[in-house]
Design an enzyme around this catalytic site. Structure first.
Site: not given
Length: 360
Positions: A11, A16-17, A36, A105, A129, A202
């Protein structure tokens, strides 16, 4: 009484997640949410954009998990992220490549560390997700395929999943559109129902990769010559590592026609530019290949894409151990070392993928 199947759900704090966890819980799975922690704010290049994995995202994930009544944990993988994602990203740019850190990742964090954690927590599956599908192949095994919503399909960045892990991986959003996902989140009152999707990489939310690398490494990447295809100097770049094959804007060359980055020589610190027709290649080689089918021994016809938003193109796939050569039916534009080459069948199933090492 048989226990419920247990799922460790990644999550991120995004919509989405969160909806992925909701759907699995509604299907009767026992869900455990996990976020994470991959980096701190000091890693970000600037406080701009919508980066994922921040402290705000952790709080959003915790709130959504609490609303669903499922446990939620935060695991610190920042050292792994630095070693497996950020440093290889920098190293690749310094070699003149254009990496896709989302793939690393997925490879090393989401589908390695999380599977390890799932085993520790006695979970039967992990789930994310991502927009992709895992389907039975009719022989007792599984295959990964593109999402129903092709505009959101993420199968390209998921090719490194080990074939043997497909049976323990769930993608609940594979059959939904983004609009349907947001509608579910809105209906359930999730705090992230209208949250912006993360953009760009990110940890570089402003998109200035060269500036991030200089801050992160303490190095200064020197200026150098921009040359045309005859070797004539036509301009100066502020760091070859910050340019990529096919780039046109921000190259630093004035011309009456459109000029693109065609190649880079990191040893000489030069960037070669030329017209668009110079960008096309008849084939490429790829290494670190991961097969999601039984590894073939002979060349075969398939479809391939060499960048995320590309439509798949007909190719001949030539296996060479853990390397593959792709011969395109028609020359392809801006095939770039460091990016992924991913091969599909005609029904949209992922056959395998690897990292492009060069054109042929």
């Amino acid at each position: 009484m048989e226990r419920k199947k247990r799922v460790l759900v990644a999550m991120s704090g995004g919509v989405d997640s969160g909806v992925a966890a909701y759907l699995l819980k509604a299907q009767g799975y026992e869900c455990i949410g996990v976020t994470m922690k991959l980096f701190g704010n000091e890693t970000l290049s600037l406080d701009k954009g919508h980066p994922c994995c921040t402290l705000d995202d952790v709080e959003d994930a915790r709130e959504v998990a609490g609303r669903m009544g499922i446990p939620h944990y935060v695991f610190n993988y920042s050292e792994d992220f630095e070693e497996k994602v950020i440093q290889p990203f920098i190293n690749a740019y310094e070699r003149g490549e254009t990496p896709n850190p989302c793939i690393d990742c997925n490879r090393f964090l989401k589908f390695d560390r999380l599977h390890r954690r799932a085993r520790e927590l006695k979970c039967d599956y992990i789930a994310t997700g991502h927009y992709a599908q895992i389907l039975a192949d009719g022989t007792g095994g599984f295959r990964m395929a593109k999402a129903v919503d092709l505009s959101r399909d993420q199968s390209y960045v998921l090719y490194p999943i080990p074939r043997e892990q497909l049976a323990q991986t769930l993608f609940p959003l594979g059959g939904l559109t983004k609009a349907e996902v947001r509608e579910i989140a809105q209906r359930e009152g999730f705090v992230n129902a209208r949250k912006h999707d993360s953009q760009d990489i990110c940890f570089v939310p402003d998109g200035d990769y060269l500036a991030f690398m200089e801050r992160h490494t303490g190095k200064t990447y020197p200026e150098g010559d921009i040359i045309d295809q005859s070797g004539k100097v036509v301009g100066r770049h502020r760091g070859a590592a910050g340019l990529t094959i096919g780039q046109r804007r921000g190259v630093g060359v004035s011309s009456s026609g459109r000029i693109y980055v065609c190649s880079k020589c990191m040893a000489d610190n030069t960037v070669t530019v030329g017209p668009e027709e110079a960008l096309y290649s008849p084939g490429c080689a790829a290494a670190d290949w991961n097969w999601l089918i039984a590894p073939p021994e002979r060349p075969f016809e398939a479809l391939a894409k060499t960048r995320y938003r590309q439509t798949e193109q007909p190719v001949t796939v030539i296996p060479e151990g853990d390397r593959v050569r792709l011969a395109f039916a028609q020359p392809q534009r801006a095939v770039t070392p460091g990016q992924a080459a991913v091969v599909y069948d005609e029904k949209g199933a992922v056959l395998g993928g690897g990292t492009i090492t060069g054109t042929i």
